[in-house]
Design a protein around this motif. Structure first.
Motif, PDB file in Angstrom:
ATOM      1  N   VAL A  13      14.610 -16.289  -2.912  1.00  0.00           N
ATOM      2  CA  VAL A  13      15.017 -15.421  -4.012  1.00  0.00           C
ATOM      3  C   VAL A  13      13.821 -14.724  -4.630  1.00  0.00           C
ATOM      4  O   VAL A  13      13.936 -13.619  -5.184  1.00  0.00           O
ATOM      5  N   GLU A  14      12.629 -15.326  -4.496  1.00  0.00           N
ATOM      6  CA  GLU A  14      11.422 -14.717  -5.062  1.00  0.00           C
ATOM      7  C   GLU A  14      11.132 -13.351  -4.459  1.00  0.00           C
ATOM      8  O   GLU A  14      10.503 -12.507  -5.098  1.00  0.00           O
ATOM      9  N   ALA A  15      11.586 -13.126  -3.239  1.00  0.00           N
ATOM     10  CA  ALA A  15      11.320 -11.844  -2.584  1.00  0.00           C
ATOM     11  C   ALA A  15      12.033 -10.688  -3.266  1.00  0.00           C
ATOM     12  O   ALA A  15      11.647  -9.525  -3.098  1.00  0.00           O
ATOM     13  N   PHE A  16      13.057 -10.985  -4.063  1.00  0.00           N
ATOM     14  CA  PHE A  16      13.875  -9.927  -4.657  1.00  0.00           C
ATOM     15  C   PHE A  16      13.745  -9.849  -6.181  1.00  0.00           C
ATOM     16  O   PHE A  16      14.405  -9.023  -6.801  1.00  0.00           O
ATOM     17  N   VAL A  17      12.915 -10.698  -6.746  1.00  0.00           N
ATOM     18  CA  VAL A  17      12.753 -10.697  -8.197  1.00  0.00           C
ATOM     19  C   VAL A  17      12.167  -9.363  -8.645  1.00  0.00           C
ATOM     20  O   VAL A  17      11.215  -8.843  -8.045  1.00  0.00           O
ATOM     21  N   ASP A  18      12.742  -8.792  -9.675  1.00  0.00           N
ATOM     22  CA  ASP A  18      12.305  -7.530 -10.291  1.00  0.00           C
ATOM     23  C   ASP A  18      12.605  -6.297  -9.439  1.00  0.00           C
ATOM     24  O   ASP A  18      12.241  -5.187  -9.826  1.00  0.00           O
ATOM     25  N   LEU A  19      13.235  -6.463  -8.289  1.00  0.00           N
ATOM     26  CA  LEU A  19      13.599  -5.305  -7.473  1.00  0.00           C
ATOM     27  C   LEU A  19      14.949  -4.763  -7.926  1.00  0.00           C
ATOM     28  O   LEU A  19      15.930  -5.503  -8.000  1.00  0.00           O
ATOM     29  N   GLN A  20      15.003  -3.486  -8.200  1.00  0.00           N
ATOM     30  CA  GLN A  20      16.261  -2.822  -8.562  1.00  0.00           C
ATOM     31  C   GLN A  20      16.770  -2.092  -7.329  1.00  0.00           C
ATOM     32  O   GLN A  20      16.639  -0.881  -7.201  1.00  0.00           O
ATOM     33  N   HIS A  50       0.816  -1.212   0.000  1.00  0.00           N
ATOM     34  CA  HIS A  50       0.000   0.000   0.000  1.00  0.00           C
ATOM     35  C   HIS A  50       0.852   1.266   0.000  1.00  0.00           C
ATOM     36  O   HIS A  50       0.321   2.364   0.173  1.00  0.00           O
ATOM     37  N   LEU A  51       2.158   1.109  -0.198  1.00  0.00           N
ATOM     38  CA  LEU A  51       3.071   2.259  -0.213  1.00  0.00           C
ATOM     39  C   LEU A  51       3.673   2.394  -1.610  1.00  0.00           C
ATOM     40  O   LEU A  51       4.796   1.955  -1.863  1.00  0.00           O
ATOM     41  N   PRO A  52       2.955   2.982  -2.535  1.00  0.00           N
ATOM     42  CA  PRO A  52       3.349   2.953  -3.948  1.00  0.00           C
ATOM     43  C   PRO A  52       4.559   3.806  -4.304  1.00  0.00           C
ATOM     44  O   PRO A  52       5.095   3.664  -5.409  1.00  0.00           O
ATOM     45  N   VAL A  53       5.006   4.686  -3.379  1.00  0.00           N
ATOM     46  CA  VAL A  53       6.165   5.530  -3.691  1.00  0.00           C
ATOM     47  C   VAL A  53       7.323   5.283  -2.727  1.00  0.00           C
ATOM     48  O   VAL A  53       8.252   6.090  -2.658  1.00  0.00           O
ATOM     49  N   LEU A  54       7.291   4.167  -2.004  1.00  0.00           N
ATOM     50  CA  LEU A  54       8.339   3.886  -1.025  1.00  0.00           C
ATOM     51  C   LEU A  54       9.677   3.656  -1.723  1.00  0.00           C
ATOM     52  O   LEU A  54       9.787   2.823  -2.620  1.00  0.00           O
ATOM     53  N   GLU A  55      10.695   4.387  -1.291  1.00  0.00           N
ATOM     54  CA  GLU A  55      12.025   4.290  -1.886  1.00  0.00           C
ATOM     55  C   GLU A  55      13.061   3.685  -0.941  1.00  0.00           C
ATOM     56  O   GLU A  55      14.016   3.068  -1.401  1.00  0.00           O
ATOM     57  N   GLU A  56      12.886   3.870   0.346  1.00  0.00           N
ATOM     58  CA  GLU A  56      13.879   3.397   1.299  1.00  0.00           C
ATOM     59  C   GLU A  56      13.177   2.701   2.462  1.00  0.00           C
ATOM     60  O   GLU A  56      12.225   3.236   3.035  1.00  0.00           O
ATOM     61  N   LEU A  57      13.670   1.493   2.794  1.00  0.00           N
ATOM     62  CA  LEU A  57      13.062   0.693   3.862  1.00  0.00           C
ATOM     63  C   LEU A  57      14.166   0.166   4.765  1.00  0.00           C
ATOM     64  O   LEU A  57      15.071  -0.537   4.310  1.00  0.00           O
ATOM     65  N   ASP A  58      14.069   0.494   6.036  1.00  0.00           N
ATOM     66  CA  ASP A  58      15.072   0.064   7.016  1.00  0.00           C
ATOM     67  C   ASP A  58      14.439  -0.922   7.990  1.00  0.00           C
ATOM     68  O   ASP A  58      13.570  -0.559   8.790  1.00  0.00           O
ATOM     69  N   LEU A  59      14.872  -2.191   7.903  1.00  0.00           N
ATOM     70  CA  LEU A  59      14.392  -3.250   8.801  1.00  0.00           C
ATOM     71  C   LEU A  59      15.538  -3.805   9.646  1.00  0.00           C
ATOM     72  O   LEU A  59      15.435  -4.900  10.205  1.00  0.00           O
ATOM     73  N   SER A  60      16.584  -3.050   9.784  1.00  0.00           N
ATOM     74  CA  SER A  60      17.770  -3.533  10.486  1.00  0.00           C
ATOM     75  C   SER A  60      17.543  -3.617  11.992  1.00  0.00           C
ATOM     76  O   SER A  60      16.627  -3.010  12.544  1.00  0.00           O
ATOM     77  N   HIS A  61      18.396  -4.402  12.648  1.00  0.00           N
ATOM     78  CA  HIS A  61      18.401  -4.546  14.107  1.00  0.00           C
ATOM     79  C   HIS A  61      17.036  -4.955  14.653  1.00  0.00           C
ATOM     80  O   HIS A  61      16.533  -4.414  15.635  1.00  0.00           O
ATOM     81  N   ASN A  62      16.430  -5.943  13.983  1.00  0.00           N
ATOM     82  CA  ASN A  62      15.250  -6.613  14.503  1.00  0.00           C
ATOM     83  C   ASN A  62      15.630  -8.056  14.818  1.00  0.00           C
ATOM     84  O   ASN A  62      16.822  -8.352  15.006  1.00  0.00           O
ATOM     85  N   VAL A  63      14.652  -8.930  14.861  1.00  0.00           N
ATOM     86  CA  VAL A  63      14.929 -10.364  15.062  1.00  0.00           C
ATOM     87  C   VAL A  63      14.341 -11.156  13.891  1.00  0.00           C
ATOM     88  O   VAL A  63      13.856 -12.272  14.062  1.00  0.00           O
ATOM     89  N   LEU A  64      14.394 -10.576  12.709  1.00  0.00           N
ATOM     90  CA  LEU A  64      13.819 -11.212  11.526  1.00  0.00           C
ATOM     91  C   LEU A  64      14.470 -12.560  11.258  1.00  0.00           C
ATOM     92  O   LEU A  64      15.691 -12.657  11.125  1.00  0.00           O
ATOM     93  N   ALA A  65      13.626 -13.579  11.167  1.00  0.00           N
ATOM     94  CA  ALA A  65      14.102 -14.918  10.820  1.00  0.00           C
ATOM     95  C   ALA A  65      13.396 -15.453   9.584  1.00  0.00           C
ATOM     96  O   ALA A  65      13.801 -16.485   9.048  1.00  0.00           O
ATOM     97  N   HIS A  66      12.370 -14.750   9.134  1.00  0.00           N
ATOM     98  CA  HIS A  66      11.589 -15.227   7.988  1.00  0.00           C
ATOM     99  C   HIS A  66      11.124 -14.059   7.145  1.00  0.00           C
ATOM    100  O   HIS A  66      10.598 -13.071   7.664  1.00  0.00           O
ATOM    101  N   LEU A  67      11.312 -14.185   5.841  1.00  0.00           N
ATOM    102  CA  LEU A  67      10.769 -13.247   4.859  1.00  0.00           C
ATOM    103  C   LEU A  67       9.867 -14.013   3.917  1.00  0.00           C
ATOM    104  O   LEU A  67      10.278 -15.044   3.362  1.00  0.00           O
ATOM    105  N   SER A  68       8.656 -13.524   3.720  1.00  0.00           N
ATOM    106  CA  SER A  68       7.789 -14.137   2.725  1.00  0.00           C
ATOM    107  C   SER A  68       8.357 -13.886   1.335  1.00  0.00           C
ATOM    108  O   SER A  68       9.017 -12.882   1.090  1.00  0.00           O
ATOM    109  N   GLY A  69       8.091 -14.798   0.430  1.00  0.00           N
ATOM    110  CA  GLY A  69       8.523 -14.606  -0.940  1.00  0.00           C
ATOM    111  C   GLY A  69       7.871 -13.409  -1.596  1.00  0.00           C
ATOM    112  O   GLY A  69       8.360 -12.908  -2.614  1.00  0.00           O
ATOM    113  N   ALA A  70       6.776 -12.929  -1.014  1.00  0.00           N
ATOM    114  CA  ALA A  70       6.074 -11.743  -1.532  1.00  0.00           C
ATOM    115  C   ALA A  70       6.137 -10.588  -0.542  1.00  0.00           C
ATOM    116  O   ALA A  70       5.273  -9.718  -0.534  1.00  0.00           O
TER     117      ALA A  70
END
Length: 254
Positions: free
Chosen positions: A124-131, A80-100
């Motif tokens: 790898v699907e999570a990063f497909v088409d991302l520049q 829902h964030l169509p103009v998002l350019e920068e995303l910072d998820l550092s210093h969490n406890v992320l252990a899982h990323l959805s492919g989408a």
């Protein structure tokens, strides 16, 4: 006596909305909206979040969710964030990323920070088409095929490559090593970049080799069996005694 103008305006608003007044959106505690360098920024750093907050303004260009307790990123979390350019998820406890996880951000997202989490592998699907330019350092990577494929899809943030180190879940000979030199020397994906074709070719060769061995074995057995047959002596037919007619006649005359 007429009511004050402010009360009258509030009354008109209530009547115009059917008797209800919607409450304005309030960001989660510890989060705030700001303008930084002319860009809408939503900051939720060190806000104690355990999930991606809802209601983030859809004109947000920079989103900071660092230093929280996020353990996963579900599918479509930021679509829902169509103009998002920068995303910072550092210093969490992320252990899982959805492919989408980053669905809907292919045309806008430029910088992604996933450093200092608990990621051992990512799809790898999570990063497909991302520049994007991404920071993957300071995670306990398994150093597997998925990570090697991700590195082929993205650009690493400057000076972060040496921080991609194989964690305890990696092969014993890789634990503690920097992954980039390994990824440059060894193909970890048997089905990656033509690996599927190579695997198919190998399987075909193995199958053909098996059939060839069977044919050779059959021919050898056939030749050996015929060789034994030719060595065996031929059995002669029994010779029956033949009586002469003359001797028989002579005996009768006598």
């Amino acid at each position: 006596m007429l009511p004050p103008a402010g009360h009258l305006l509030s009354l008109l608003l209530v009547l115009g909305t059917g008797g209800t007044v919607s409450n304005p959106w309030v960001p989660p505690q510890g989060c705030y909206v700001a303008e930084e360098a002319g860009e809408r920024t939503f900051r939720c750093s060190q806000a104690g979040l355990s999930a991606v907050p809802t209601g983030i303004p859809n004109d947000t260009r920079k989103l900071y969710l660092d230093a929280n307790r996020l353990a996963s990123v579900p599918a479509g979390a930021f679509q829902h964030l169509p103009v998002l350019e920068e995303l910072d998820l550092s210093h969490n406890v992320l252990a899982h990323l959805s492919g989408a996880a980053f669905q809907g951000l292919a045309g806008t997202l430029r910088h992604l920070d996933l450093s200092a989490n608990q990621l051992a592998s990512v799809p790898v699907e999570a990063f497909v088409d991302l520049q994007i330019q991404v920071n993957l350092s300071a995670n306990p990577w398994r150093c597997d095929c998925a990570l090697q494929e991700v590195l082929r899809q993205v650009r690493l943030a400057p000076d972060t490559g040496t921080g991609i180190v194989c964690g305890p879940g990696a092969r014993p000979d890789l634990v503690g090593q920097e992954f980039l030199p390994v990824a440059g020397e060894e193909e970890l994906c048997r089905t990656g970049r033509g690996g599927a074709q190579r695997s198919t070719d190998v399987a075909l060769l193995v199958t053909m080799g098996g059939w060839l061995v069977l044919v050779v074995a059959y021919l050898a057995h056939y030749v050996w069996q015929n060789r034994d047959e030719t060595r065996r002596p031929l059995k002669r037919a029994p010779v029956l005694p033949v009586q002469s007619e003359d001797s028989s006649t002579l005996s009768t005359v006598v």
